[in-house]
Structures are given as structure tokens and as C-alpha cells.
Write a protein that holds these residues in place. Structure first.
Motif: not given
Length: 376
Positions: A193, A233, A259, A267
Motif C-alpha cells: 500500500l 477503504a 481506496l 484486498e
């Protein structure tokens, strides 16, 4: 015993489908079970996300469900009920999380009720986070045709008792998810990341909606030292503009990994393994499936003290509560967590929650409730 499970299953995606799939597998160990799902789940005006369906890149749990129920076509409900009744189930199990589904799910329950099939509703919420006209009438209709309930928090139980004072129920918080792949090493996760290994990493995970308070967390991040980093995310409901405006105005770009899309199962391990704590800065809540994901990865939680969130945290000493919904208070609590090095202690305590609230015990709670309904 035959159980008809009418709810969201593959090919639909998201936390509801994941919950149902995990419970389906466990119930199948002790009963005959068939999964039934929607031909149409949400009309587009109620689903501002990108897609309701699993994509080819997402390795979803392909439960063999039969698509029979149109959520908005009243002419379809008798056909759906007839399809389920032809199998002659003993129990109809459904999941309720917003009043929109009350007419379709409630009607099927009503028809099967007249055929002596018992119904149990799993209640994520009774009263929704985002209220609309006619909610109360719709809620009453669904609840009326259930013989018993699974409630996930004291808030949900209190709301249920407003409508059904003598309800038969089992209390069972959201179980720990177990279908995601295991943790990966922290350094490897952060390298993927592009997050430096020495950062203190906060995680905001899941669908981004107004009541979940991402704006509160962004303003709190500005109050924290430069060694803090935030992973956002999840897919936004609507558009991300108002959050991007905050990020730009506070110059937080370098402190955030964004994200902003639906997070696939592949993921999930890397995101949670890269994080030091999961933050739920919610304005309102009943319970949260995000805590169930965090606990699979033994990741502690910092949450605002709303709804039933504290019931999954405080009794097990697995995180910290923020008593005031305010960026300053949230920032102070986050610093307390890191300054006192609480991650290791809280992570170890998560195992107690895991041992009690798992899918096997939830399945048994449903079977026990069914037996109690029959006996009374």
C-alpha cells in the motif's frame, strides 16, 4: 428440519451477502437448507453505489441460491411464496436491515405463516439510520409476521420492544467473519500500500455513508502528529466530493491512502494487516459488521459510543470508546491508544469474543429459538 433462507445471496455482493453465506454454511451442518434471493434487490435510487453484483475479480462465496423475489413488484410476492412453499420448509429465515424490504419479505412471511411455516427475522436494525416517510408502518408490517427474532445489540432489542413488547428473541451480536484469508506480515502489507513501516495507521473501512462520520475522522487526523496515517477503504454512497474537499482544505493528501472503491475479499487481508486500529467515528449505529471483520484480524477498534457499538467492545476490553462525537475527542482517544501501547493487550482480548460469538453458536441460537417457538 427444513430451513428456507430468504435474503441477499450471490450474485449480490456486500456485507449482508457475506453474513448470510457464513450462516448458511453453518446451518447446513444441522438442517436441510435452501437459499432464496432477489431477482431485483434495490432500485437504482436506493443504491447510489457502483454495482450491487459481484464482479469477475471478486472471489465471492457462490451460495446456490434461487432468485425468486422482486423487492418492488407486488405481483411477484405470491409467486415467490408459492415457490418456497412447494419445498415445504419448517422455518423461513429472513434478514431485515431497512424498511424498504418490509412489503416483500413481510408478505412472503405472511403467506407461509398461513401454511404453518414459522418465521424468524434476523434484525440488523429495526429503526433505520436514514429515516423516510412510512418507515414505521413498514416496520410494523414486517415484524407482525415474524414468530421470533435474532437481535444483534441492546439498541435493536429496545427498538424491537417498542413494536413487539412480548417478542420471542435470542440476543446474538454480529459474529466474527472467518471466510477472509489470514493476516499477512505488517511490513509486507504496508509495502503493497506504499505506507512507511513506522507510521501509526488508522483504518476507516466499509461503505462510506453520511452517518458513518468519515468527515469527523478527517478533521481528527488534522489534529494528530505527522506520524499518523489513515487508510480509507470502501465505496462511497453518492459521491466523494465533500470528503475530497476536506482532504484538500486540510492538506491531508500525504497522510491518506485512499481506496475509494468496493473492496474485494482478496484486498481485505492486506488492508487490515497494514493497520494498527480500526476507527468507527459513527454518528449513529445499532451494531457493525465491520467490527466482525476487524476481530477476524485481531485488530482493536476505536468507536464513538452510539447505538450498540460499545456492546462489542467494552465488555471484552478490545478497544476504546469516544464519548463525544467530536474530532478533538476522537483525536485524543486515538493518541491515548498509541501512547499507552494498547494494541497488543486489546488484540489478545479479542479471542474471548471470538470463542463466544461465532457462526456455530449463532446457528444453534436460531435452532434453539425455533424449538422455543414450537413449544409455546
Amino acid at each position: 428440519m427444513r430451513i428456507a433462507y430468504l435474503s441477499t445471496f450471490y450474485p449480490f455482493r456486500g456485507g449482508i451477502a457475506q453474513y448470510n453465506a457464513s450462516l448458511y454454511h453453518q446451518l447446513a451442518r444441522n438442517a436441510e437448507i435452501k437459499a432464496y434471493t432477489f431477482t431485483r434487490q434495490y432500485p437504482s435510487f436506493l443504491f447510489p453505489g457502483q454495482s450491487q453484483f459481484v464482479s469477475s475479480s471478486d472471489p465471492a462465496d457462490t451460495i446456490p441460491s434461487k432468485r425468486i423475489l422482486d423487492s418492488i413488484n407486488p405481483l411477484n410476492r405470491h409467486l415467490a411464496a408459492k415457490e418456497i412453499q412447494s419445498w415445504e420448509p419448517d422455518l423461513l429465515l429472513s434478514k431485515f436491515w431497512m424498511p424498504f424490504f418490509a412489503p416483500s419479505l413481510g408478505k412472503v412471511s405472511k403467506i407461509l405463516h398461513k401454511k404453518n411455516t414459522k418465521s424468524i427475522g434476523i434484525l440488523d436494525n429495526v429503526i433505520p439510520h436514514e429515516k423516510r416517510l412510512f418507515d414505521i408502518s413498514l416496520i410494523k408490517y414486517y415484524l407482525r409476521w415474524q414468530d421470533g427474532f435474532i437481535v444483534m445489540s441492546e439498541q435493536v432489542l429496545d427498538d424491537l420492544h417498542q413494536f413487539v413488547p412480548n417478542a420471542k428473541y435470542e440476543f446474538f451480536p454480529h459474529p466474527i467473519y472467518s471466510h477472509f484469508q489470514p493476516n499477512i506480515p505488517l511490513q509486507e502489507a504496508r509495502e503493497k500500500l506504499n505506507i512507511p513501516p513506522n507510521k501509526k495507521v488508522l483504518l476507516f473501512f466499509g461503505f462510506i455513508r453520511d452517518y458513518k462520520g468519515l468527515d469527523i475522522l478527517l478533521n481528527a487526523l488534522k489534529l494528530l502528529p505527522q506520524d499518523y496515517h489513515l487508510i480509507i477503504a470502501g465505496e462511497v454512497y453518492g459521491n466523494f466530493n465533500k470528503y475530497q474537499e476536506i482532504i484538500d482544505r486540510l492538506q491531508l493528501q500525504s497522510s491518506i491512502t485512499l481506496l475509494n472503491h468496493y473492496i474485494t475479499d482478496d484486498e481485505v487481508p492486506g488492508i487490515f494487516s497494514a493497520s494498527d486500529v480500526c476507527v468507527l467515528p459513527y454518528r449513529s449505529a445499532t451494531q457493525s459488521g465491520i467490527i466482525g471483520v476487524a476481530y477476524q484480524y485481531n485488530l482493536p477498534v476505536i468507536a464513538t459510543n452510539v447505538g450498540g457499538l460499545q456492546e462489542m467492545i467494552t465488555p471484552y476490553n478490545t478497544g476504546l470508546m469516544v464519548e463525544k462525537i467530536d474530532p478533538t475527542e476522537l483525536a485524543k482517544t486515538i493518541e491515548q491508544y498509541f501512547n499507552k501501547n494498547l494494541k497488543e493487550k486489546f488484540s489478545a482480548n479479542i479471542n474471548l469474543f471470538k470463542s463466544k460469538y461465532n457462526w456455530e453458536n449463532l446457528a444453534q441460537a436460531i435452532l434453539d429459538l425455533y424449538k422455543r417457538i414450537l413449544s409455546q
